[in-house]
Design an enzyme around this catalytic site. Structure first.
Site, PDB file in Angstrom:
ATOM      1  N   CYS A 121       0.835  -1.197   0.000  1.00 35.55           N
ATOM      2  CA  CYS A 121       0.000   0.000   0.000  1.00 35.55           C
ATOM      3  C   CYS A 121       0.867   1.243   0.000  1.00 35.55           C
ATOM      4  O   CYS A 121       2.067   1.194  -0.209  1.00 35.55           O
ATOM      5  CB  CYS A 121      -0.890   0.003   1.246  1.00 35.55           C
ATOM      6  SG  CYS A 121      -1.696  -1.569   1.563  1.00 35.55           S
ATOM      7  N   ARG A 146      -4.780   1.392   0.406  1.00 33.90           N
ATOM      8  CA  ARG A 146      -4.604  -0.039   0.478  1.00 33.90           C
ATOM      9  C   ARG A 146      -4.876  -0.761  -0.826  1.00 33.90           C
ATOM     10  O   ARG A 146      -5.877  -0.517  -1.490  1.00 33.90           O
ATOM     11  CB  ARG A 146      -5.540  -0.611   1.552  1.00 33.90           C
ATOM     12  CG  ARG A 146      -5.352  -2.097   1.800  1.00 33.90           C
ATOM     13  CD  ARG A 146      -6.341  -2.582   2.833  1.00 33.90           C
ATOM     14  NE  ARG A 146      -6.094  -3.957   3.200  1.00 33.90           N
ATOM     15  CZ  ARG A 146      -7.033  -4.813   3.577  1.00 33.90           C
ATOM     16  NH1 ARG A 146      -8.286  -4.411   3.648  1.00 33.90           N
ATOM     17  NH2 ARG A 146      -6.719  -6.047   3.899  1.00 33.90           N
ATOM     18  N   LEU A 147      -3.938  -1.656  -1.181  1.00 36.98           N
ATOM     19  CA  LEU A 147      -4.157  -2.668  -2.206  1.00 36.98           C
ATOM     20  C   LEU A 147      -4.373  -3.973  -1.458  1.00 36.98           C
ATOM     21  O   LEU A 147      -3.456  -4.542  -0.883  1.00 36.98           O
ATOM     22  CB  LEU A 147      -2.949  -2.787  -3.142  1.00 36.98           C
ATOM     23  CG  LEU A 147      -2.942  -3.973  -4.115  1.00 36.98           C
ATOM     24  CD1 LEU A 147      -4.069  -3.827  -5.113  1.00 36.98           C
ATOM     25  CD2 LEU A 147      -1.603  -4.074  -4.829  1.00 36.98           C
ATOM     26  N   ALA A 148      -5.604  -4.458  -1.416  1.00 37.98           N
ATOM     27  CA  ALA A 148      -5.936  -5.626  -0.601  1.00 37.98           C
ATOM     28  C   ALA A 148      -5.517  -6.902  -1.314  1.00 37.98           C
ATOM     29  O   ALA A 148      -5.828  -7.105  -2.482  1.00 37.98           O
ATOM     30  CB  ALA A 148      -7.433  -5.659  -0.311  1.00 37.98           C
ATOM     31  N   VAL A 149      -4.807  -7.760  -0.575  1.00 38.67           N
ATOM     32  CA  VAL A 149      -4.355  -9.034  -1.107  1.00 38.67           C
ATOM     33  C   VAL A 149      -5.056 -10.185  -0.406  1.00 38.67           C
ATOM     34  O   VAL A 149      -5.478 -11.151  -1.042  1.00 38.67           O
ATOM     35  CB  VAL A 149      -2.817  -9.170  -0.971  1.00 38.67           C
ATOM     36  CG1 VAL A 149      -2.359 -10.552  -1.384  1.00 38.67           C
ATOM     37  CG2 VAL A 149      -2.131  -8.110  -1.808  1.00 38.67           C
ATOM     38  N   GLY A 160       3.364  -3.553   3.048  1.00 39.13           N
ATOM     39  CA  GLY A 160       4.252  -4.691   2.889  1.00 39.13           C
ATOM     40  C   GLY A 160       3.611  -6.020   3.169  1.00 39.13           C
ATOM     41  O   GLY A 160       2.388  -6.171   3.182  1.00 39.13           O
ATOM     42  N   ASP A 219      -2.034  -9.799   8.763  1.00 36.43           N
ATOM     43  CA  ASP A 219      -0.722  -9.634   9.391  1.00 36.43           C
ATOM     44  C   ASP A 219      -0.561  -8.221   9.946  1.00 36.43           C
ATOM     45  O   ASP A 219       0.337  -7.963  10.754  1.00 36.43           O
ATOM     46  CB  ASP A 219       0.403  -9.976   8.419  1.00 36.43           C
ATOM     47  CG  ASP A 219       0.475  -9.051   7.213  1.00 36.43           C
ATOM     48  OD1 ASP A 219      -0.508  -8.349   6.939  1.00 36.43           O
ATOM     49  OD2 ASP A 219       1.517  -9.047   6.533  1.00 36.43           O
ATOM     50  N   SER A 269       9.119 -12.002  -8.539  1.00 37.99           N
ATOM     51  CA  SER A 269      10.173 -11.461  -9.398  1.00 37.99           C
ATOM     52  C   SER A 269      11.523 -12.094  -9.060  1.00 37.99           C
ATOM     53  O   SER A 269      11.776 -12.472  -7.916  1.00 37.99           O
ATOM     54  CB  SER A 269      10.257  -9.937  -9.205  1.00 37.99           C
ATOM     55  OG  SER A 269      11.431  -9.407  -9.766  1.00 37.99           O
TER      56      SER A 269
END
Length: 620
Positions: A7, A55-58, A84, A108, A385
């Site tokens: 995020c 936020r980019l929610a995973v 992170g 987390d 990556s």
């Protein structure tokens, strides 16, 4: 099951003013991070602290909302904003539960917050992951800023007379009136052009990066810094066979941990050893778990494979090797074909500069990665990556080039092909070049870097030098490329995980003697041996090549046309450069330019966009 999210964070601490009256400003700071977190936002404000989050929610979309507040009897104890992934959060959660902590979510984020309440700053050595976070301790009126060991996730700060501003990227800080105007002075320009990546240097006047493996504490007494991790020199007792097995065991564990996600996950595949190894290991781990396989993506330039001709630095095209890996592991693969015309599109360049906040002069190395990630984001939210394997295992060709290794400077500045890194520097006016004195700046930064290198007692000869070279790459060169990958991926809302930056792997490989790291006479010998059983023979035997770059003559032709129009307009970047040097580049026949001409034009165009788009003032 729940893991974090990549995020954008921002914030402001001020011990003299009531930040409740500055809500609009803190909201604007947070809004600049929208690209990093398109799924959700949050803002927490108290009289002396404001924390913002995008936020980019995973995983655990609802449970991981931020800022996250820890309370006791209805009173806030601490507030966290975090970017992170903590890959060992399950183990930490179990340990905290045994100690009496109760959890409301699967994220987390909550584990990290509870870990702070339990161990304070002592939580940092316990974390395995990539992270940048800020914790406001309400009880102590104290801010803690911390960053992961390798600097995978960015975090900047700007001290003020009464506190500090912070953000995942400079743009979050630069929107605050206390950080305006955005100024780059002579020292910042040296850092920008020097290609030395001084740890902690923020380029903009008054701005700094939290150094990897460190924390910054802010309270009423001011700012203080503490290192919680650093590379250490240790004896390596293992023989070659044990070393190869240990590296493989570490890689299996690292990749397995980093596959946790409730959204589509993929792998970046170039056909080189690093990305192929990660893709193959991920495929094996997912199939063991009964989760099918992993989808892979590669990038290519239109017409590149058909018109490829071997060159000194790139003897082979990526395409055939990508195909070999896909067939070998039976991957679901998509090749992204990039149109060279898009690489010089002013709109794409502007998007890259918005993401970067700084010009790099890397041209299509940046724009091609941005366009690749943009295309991948249509299919996936998380990507693995192979970044940083070259720094960890000694993969660059100059690791085996005596002239570069023995040069009294950073090896990448002395390597063949270093002209690609020159950017705008070759076009600056002579008076400005004398004032900046980039050779002296680089020499001083080089001496400072060498003074940091840990060594074993009595260590000398080639092993001493190669330890120095490894350290320079892990603490400087890797950060340049990690910055690039973070900005280009987060600009389109794609999370990129970097298994080779796991600190356990980095610590172990750092202490493998160079004679063992290169036991077969080639680069990345240990990595090749550790993963040979999961890769096609062609990839195992392939030699390292540089990052692919378009060779379409139309690319340079477009650069020349745009630079000529810019120069004729007399735009803002022109006073920095020598008109005669620009004319000399433009007057050379197409296809007959000198090494570095293309990079110079890329740098010229990038600087112009940066100065105008970001409102930057150069003050020498």
């Amino acid at each position: 099951m729940g893991v974090g999210k990549v995020c954008g964070i921002s914030g402001w601490v001020d011990f003299e003013h009531d930040l409740g009256q500055w809500r609009d400003t803190t909201q604007i700071m947070t809004d600049t991070m929208a690209c990093r977190g398109p799924d959700d936002e949050g803002l927490w404000i108290a009289p002396h602290a404001a924390l913002g989050h995008r936020r980019l929610a995973v995983i655990d979309v609802e449970g991981g909302r931020q800022p996250m507040v820890a309370e006791e009897d209805g009173r806030p104890l601490a507030v966290l904003v975090y970017s992170g992934e903590i890959y060992n959060f399950r183990e930490l959660r179990g340990e905290l539960a045994v100690r009496g902590h109760r959890f409301r979510t699967r994220s987390d984020t909550e584990v990290l917050l509870r870990a702070y309440l339990q161990w304070g700053e002592g939580l940092l050595p316990r974390l395995n992951g990539m992270f940048a976070f800020a914790i406001w301790d309400v009880r102590r009126e104290e801010l803690l800023l911390a960053r992961d060991r390798m600097g995978v996730k960015p975090l900047y700060y700007h001290p003020t007379p009464a506190g500090v501003l912070f953000g995942s990227e400079p743009k979050a800080i630069l929107t605050n009136p206390l950080a305006q105007p955005a100024v780059v002075d002579a020292d910042g320009l040296r850092e920008l052009l020097g290609l030395v990546k001084t740890p902690g240097h923020g380029v903009y006047r008054g701005m700094y990066e939290v150094r990897p493996g460190r924390l910054v504490r802010v309270d009423r007494a001011g700012l203080s810094h503490r290192r919680y991790w650093r590379l250490e020199a240790r004896e390596h007792p293992d023989d070659l066979g044990t070393t190869v097995r240990t590296v493989r065991e570490l890689l299996d564990d690292v990749v397995g941990r980093q596959l946790v996600s409730d959204v589509p996950i993929c792998s970046l595949l170039s056909g080189g050893l690093d990305s192929s190894a990660i893709t193959a290991l991920a495929m094996g781990a997912l199939r063991e778990q009964g989760n099918g396989g992993i989808r892979s993506f590669s990038a290519g330039f239109a017409g590149h494979s058909e018109n490829f001709t071997p060159a000194a630095l790139r003897a082979t095209s990526d395409g055939p090797y990508v195909g070999d890996v896909v067939r070998h592991i039976d991957a679901d693969h998509t090749g992204i074909v990039l149109d060279p015309a898009d690489l010089t599109d002013p709109a794409v360049r502007a998007a890259v500069l918005r993401a970067r906040d700084l010009p790099t002069g890397l041209g299509d190395m940046d724009t091609s990665l941005y366009l690749l990630f943009k295309a991948i984001r249509e299919h996936s939210t998380v990507a693995l990556s192979g970044e940083s394997a070259d720094e960890v295992f000694g993969g660059y060709r100059w690791f085996h080039d005596p002239a570069a290794i023995n040069a009294d400077t950073f090896p990448w500045l002395a390597a063949a092909g270093a002209e690609q890194f020159t950017g705008l520097g070759r076009l600056l006016g002579d008076d400005l070049l004398r004032e900046l004195d980039l050779p002296a700046y680089r020499a001083e930064r080089y001496r400072q870097a060498l003074a940091e290198v840990p060594r074993l007692p009595g260590e000398g000869g080639p092993q001493r030098r190669m330890r120095e070279v490894g350290y320079l790459h892990l603490t400087r060169f890797a950060q340049m490329l990690l910055d690039r990958e973070d900005r280009m991926s987060m600009a389109v809302g794609l999370e990129v995980r970097v298994p080779f930056c796991d600190h356990r792997l980095v610590e172990y490989v750092f202490n493998i003697p160079w004679s063992m790291k290169s036991f077969d006479g080639h680069e990345r010998s240990v990595l090749r041996a550790a993963t040979a059983d999961v890769l096609p023979r062609s990839v195992v035997e392939r030699r390292k090549g540089p990052h692919p770059s378009t060779r379409d003559p139309a690319y340079e032709r477009s650069l020349r046309a745009q630079a000529a129009r810019l120069f004729d307009r007399g735009d803002v970047v022109v006073p920095l450069v020598d008109s005669g040097k620009v004319r000399a580049v433009l007057d050379r026949p197409e296809g007959a330019g000198l090494p570095g001409d293309r990079a110079s034009l890329d740098g010229l165009l990038e600087f112009d966009v940066w100065l105008q788009q970001c409102g930057v003032q150069i003050k020498l």
